[in-house]
Design an enzyme around this catalytic site. Structure first.
Site, PDB file in Angstrom:
ATOM      1  N   HIS A 261      -9.278  39.868  32.881  1.00  0.00           N
ATOM      2  CA  HIS A 261      -8.719  38.648  32.293  1.00  0.00           C
ATOM      3  C   HIS A 261      -7.833  38.976  31.079  1.00  0.00           C
ATOM      4  O   HIS A 261      -6.672  38.569  31.009  1.00  0.00           O
ATOM      5  CB  HIS A 261      -9.873  37.721  31.879  1.00  0.00           C
ATOM      6  CG  HIS A 261      -9.445  36.431  31.246  1.00  0.00           C
ATOM      7  ND1 HIS A 261      -9.402  35.240  31.932  1.00  0.00           N
ATOM      8  CD2 HIS A 261      -9.032  36.146  29.990  1.00  0.00           C
ATOM      9  CE1 HIS A 261      -8.982  34.283  31.120  1.00  0.00           C
ATOM     10  NE2 HIS A 261      -8.750  34.813  29.927  1.00  0.00           N
ATOM     11  N   GLU A 262      -8.386  39.721  30.144  1.00  0.00           N
ATOM     12  CA  GLU A 262      -7.627  40.020  28.919  1.00  0.00           C
ATOM     13  C   GLU A 262      -6.414  40.897  29.238  1.00  0.00           C
ATOM     14  O   GLU A 262      -5.375  40.770  28.588  1.00  0.00           O
ATOM     15  CB  GLU A 262      -8.521  40.667  27.853  1.00  0.00           C
ATOM     16  CG  GLU A 262      -9.719  39.806  27.400  1.00  0.00           C
ATOM     17  CD  GLU A 262      -9.366  38.400  26.939  1.00  0.00           C
ATOM     18  OE1 GLU A 262      -8.242  38.192  26.447  1.00  0.00           O
ATOM     19  OE2 GLU A 262     -10.223  37.492  27.087  1.00  0.00           O
ATOM     20  N   HIS A 265      -3.525  38.711  29.998  1.00  0.00           N
ATOM     21  CA  HIS A 265      -2.845  38.257  28.775  1.00  0.00           C
ATOM     22  C   HIS A 265      -1.987  39.387  28.208  1.00  0.00           C
ATOM     23  O   HIS A 265      -0.850  39.176  27.793  1.00  0.00           O
ATOM     24  CB  HIS A 265      -3.872  37.856  27.709  1.00  0.00           C
ATOM     25  CG  HIS A 265      -4.558  36.546  27.959  1.00  0.00           C
ATOM     26  ND1 HIS A 265      -3.866  35.358  28.092  1.00  0.00           N
ATOM     27  CD2 HIS A 265      -5.880  36.214  28.081  1.00  0.00           C
ATOM     28  CE1 HIS A 265      -4.740  34.364  28.278  1.00  0.00           C
ATOM     29  NE2 HIS A 265      -5.963  34.854  28.278  1.00  0.00           N
ATOM     30  N   GLU A 291      -2.644  31.526  29.919  1.00  0.00           N
ATOM     31  CA  GLU A 291      -3.887  31.521  30.700  1.00  0.00           C
ATOM     32  C   GLU A 291      -3.585  31.678  32.195  1.00  0.00           C
ATOM     33  O   GLU A 291      -4.416  32.187  32.944  1.00  0.00           O
ATOM     34  CB  GLU A 291      -4.661  30.223  30.409  1.00  0.00           C
ATOM     35  CG  GLU A 291      -6.127  30.240  30.799  1.00  0.00           C
ATOM     36  CD  GLU A 291      -7.012  31.210  30.011  1.00  0.00           C
ATOM     37  OE1 GLU A 291      -6.546  31.832  29.036  1.00  0.00           O
ATOM     38  OE2 GLU A 291      -8.188  31.356  30.389  1.00  0.00           O
TER      39      GLU A 291
HETATM   40 MG    MG Z   1      -7.883  33.636  28.196  1.00  0.00          MG
END
Ligand code: MG
Length: 491
Positions: A261-262, A265, A291
């Site tokens: 997830h990170e 980003h 996101e």
């Molecule tokens: Mg996030």
């Protein structure tokens, strides 16, 4: 380059440097700073923030002049747009209100934590009441069309309104309810899995996470990963992006997917055009688009059968306890579906219900249609309606999230926007790139390249809605998300 824009960028350099310094200091707070250093760090950060405000306000006449120019490039228009948005906030919201808001949320931190720990709404209630009142005042100062909540939404997702969100949520709630009902009846995707309780070896798990960084081709000399209580991404510069993860000791998918997830980003922050560096449009354009990048990698790539098949042999070699589980079983563990009370534990299918609930309540609170006293009951009724589960204690209900205590009202909807846009990306990407084949063979670079060309390179050149219109010929449209979840979970 337009002469006024050149002046703006020169004057913006120190602002960039202040942002850079604050980001490094903020990262340090969450990672390595000794606890006793909180006070001086707080003083320093707030001084930097005042200095930044002063420097940004000095840009006002230049921004106004540049805004009148007729021949600006897209990039130059973007710079003017972003600075106008910031100046708008600083000129409309008086410093006394900004200060009061900051003080109020700082004072609310401890009572919120205590209220959550003891599951006692009464401890947090006076603080939330004050925060809601101040946010209403802030929205009134900022000004809005039609709905007061729009002014707050715009702070997290430029241009987002109730007019976008109402139809979006009402369009995806009913079909997702039907999908969820089917999944629970069919039971192919389990609601619980024995692997959730299994402890992992820390060194082995660090190796797995390191392997994921390699798979995602995270650049060694401009990126690093550390450990913090809550995983996050921060970008100091295009050549210096940081993520964190945490190791809870059990349920290895939690740390593994926090890394994926990170990284989503981080890839966004590493891939905007070099020409944007040091300008106000460097970096991701909004919370929702950001996101969409993290959710794309976490859910659409990371939780796919192709990804699990690809990474399974490595997982099995490094995590001893997987020896008796085959790839299909690991896939099902990574994709449990469970209507639950806690948002941060929610799976891909139930997650958006948690957001729809928070959206409804925030909207009514800010409009003055719901009083703070009535929030717990409204929360519990809506949970029951959406997911068929009902909190027994407010700690599992309206006290669970940090956002309201931090004054972040209007933030939640961006999580659902992210999910929706991630599915829009998947739909378009699939027409041009053989996603499954690439993921299955561990070749993720063509996907990263596609994202750079379609989304990342622009930074904040275009406002989020404009970016979607240009690249996807669409707005915030839930159809791709519904289609994707339906295909994945019920076939
Ligand atoms: Mg996030």
């Amino acid at each position: 380059m337009n002469g006024t824009i050149r002046q703006i960028l020169e004057k913006y350099r120190p602002v960039w440097a202040l942002n850079h310094a604050s980001a490094v200091m903020g990262w340090d707070v969450e990672t390595y700073m000794p606890e006793g250093a909180t006070r001086p760090r707080g003083v320093s950060l707030s001084q930097l923030s005042l200095l930044r405000q002063k420097l940004v306000l000095e840009l006002a006449p230049f921004v106004e002049k540049a805004g009148e120019a007729k021949d600006l490039t897209d990039m130059e228009k973007g710079i003017v747009r972003v600075l106008k948005h910031t100046l708008d906030y600083y000129t409309k919201v008086p410093p006394s209100l900004i200060e009061e808001l900051e003080r109020t949320v700082t004072e609310a931190t401890v009572p919120w934590r205590e209220a959550k720990k003891k599951s006692k709404f009464s401890i947090f209630k006076p603080h939330l009441t004050k925060i809601v009142e101040l946010k209403k005042t802030e929205a009134d100062k900022l000004g809005y069309k039609r709905h007061r909540y729009n002014a707050l939404l715009d702070q997290y997702e430029e241009g987002l309104t109730v007019g976008d969100l109402d139809p979006m949520f009402s369009r995806f709630i009913p079909p997702l309810k039907r999908v969820l009902g089917k999944v629970l009846a069919e039971r192919r995707f389990p609601s619980e899995h024995p692997l959730e309780a299994v402890k992992y070896d820390l060194d082995a798990m660090r190796r797995v996470n390191g392997h994921i960084l390699k798979l995602l081709a995270m650049p060694k000399n401009t990126f690093r990963m550390d450990v913090s209580a809550h995983p996050f991404t921060t970008s100091f510069a295009r050549e210096d992006v940081r993520i964190t993860t945490r190791y809870e000791g059990t349920n290895f998918k939690a740390t593994m997917y926090s890394v994926v997830h990170e990284c989503g980003h981080a890839i966004y922050e590493l891939q905007y055009d070099r020409a944007l560096e040091y300008t106000p449009i460097a970096g991701g354009v909004s919370m929702g688009i950001h996101e969409s990048q993290s959710r794309f990698w976490e859910n659409i790539v990371g939780r796919s059968a192709a990804f699990v098949d690809m990474i399974y042999p490595y997982l099995k070699r490094n995590l001893q306890f997987l020896s008796s589980y085959d790839a299909e079983s690991v896939y099902l563990y990574l994709n449990t579906v469970r209507p639950s009370l806690i948002r941060v534990d929610a799976d891909e299918l139930t997650y958006n219900f948690h957001i729809a609930l928070r959206y409804e309540l925030e909207k009514r609170l800010i409009a003055g249609d719901l009083s703070v006293s009535d929030v717990p009951a409204a929360w519990n009724d809506t949970m029951d309606d959406y997911l068929g589960v009902r909190p027994k204690r407010d700690a599992e209900g309206m006290l669970q999230d940090v956002h309201w205590s931090a004054g972040s009202i209007g933030y939640f909807p961006t999580y659902s926007l992210g999910n929706m846009v991630s599915a829009m990306i998947r739909r378009k990407l699939a027409r041009q790139v053989p996603i499954e084949e690439l993921v299955r063979s561990g070749k993720l670079t063509p996907i990263k390249d596609w994202l750079r060309t379609s989304v990342h390179r622009w930074g904040a050149t275009f406002a989020p809605k404009e970016l979607l219109r240009r690249e996807f010929n669409d707005g915030y449209n839930p159809d791709a998300l519904i289609e994707y979840l339906q295909a994945k979970f019920v076939g």
